[in-house]
Design an enzyme around this catalytic site. Structure first.
Site, PDB file in Angstrom:
ATOM      1  N   CYS A   1       6.460  -3.869  -0.305  1.00  0.00           N
ATOM      2  CA  CYS A   1       7.548  -3.955   0.678  1.00  0.00           C
ATOM      3  C   CYS A   1       8.916  -3.809  -0.001  1.00  0.00           C
ATOM      4  CB  CYS A   1       7.433  -5.311   1.401  1.00  0.00           C
ATOM      5  SG  CYS A   1       8.866  -5.788   2.370  1.00  0.00           S
TER       6      CYS A   1
ATOM      7  N   CYS B   1      11.347  -6.664   0.678  1.00  0.00           N
ATOM      8  CA  CYS B   1      10.909  -7.856  -0.060  1.00  0.00           C
ATOM      9  C   CYS B   1      11.403  -7.778  -1.504  1.00  0.00           C
ATOM     10  CB  CYS B   1       9.385  -7.963  -0.063  1.00  0.00           C
ATOM     11  SG  CYS B   1       8.625  -8.159   1.563  1.00  0.00           S
TER      12      CYS B   1
END
Length: 151
Positions: free
Chosen positions: A72, A75
């Site tokens: 991600c 993230c």
């Protein structure tokens, strides 16, 4: 809570529950079992369901969890800010991370629909949730403090 009151703090290394007086939280307490520091200033990886449940259920300080995944992009963008926020929030908040790829059962259990998602637990119960990346450590700390009971 009085300053002399003992709090249960779960060791991030061996998951042993320790009793620490509230006024000693900032004095670098160590685990009575494994002798490791109870606070490292870094997020604790909680990809094991048992360790997660102990940290959430037994800690008498709030627990902030970042549900994330290695693939991600947002993230990864948030990770440095989250790391800095951990250094600011500890020892009054346990800061943890759950890799939803390594621990999909936790993502499912908490109905994580997007990552990153921050979840704040107090007294074993989720009290606040913030989906999406926050890339400023002060913003993360402010969000936690806004959803944490005083004291």
């Amino acid at each position: 809570m009085s300053e002399a009151e003992a709090l249960h703090i779960v060791c991030p290394h061996c998951q042993t529950t320790n009793r620490v007086r509230a006024e000693q939280l900032g004095s670098d307490p160590t685990c009575g079992q494994c002798k490791q520091p109870l606070f490292t200033g870094h997020p604790v990886a909680l990809n094991d369901v048992t360790a997660f449940d102990k940290q959430i259920g037994r800690n008498q300080i709030p627990v902030l969890v970042d549900f994330w995944a290695p693939w991600c992009g947002p993230c990864r963008m948030m990770a440095p800010a989250y790391e800095k926020a951990a250094a600011e929030l500890e020892p009054h908040v346990r800061v943890a991370k759950v890799d939803t790829e390594a621990a999909p059962a936790l993502g499912t259990r908490f109905n994580i629909r997007s990552i990153p998602t921050l979840a704040l637990f107090v007294g074993g119960k989720e009290v606040a949730r913030q989906p999406g990346a926050m890339t400023n450590p002060a913003q993360i700390a402010h969000w936690v403090k806004a959803h944490t009971p005083p004291g």
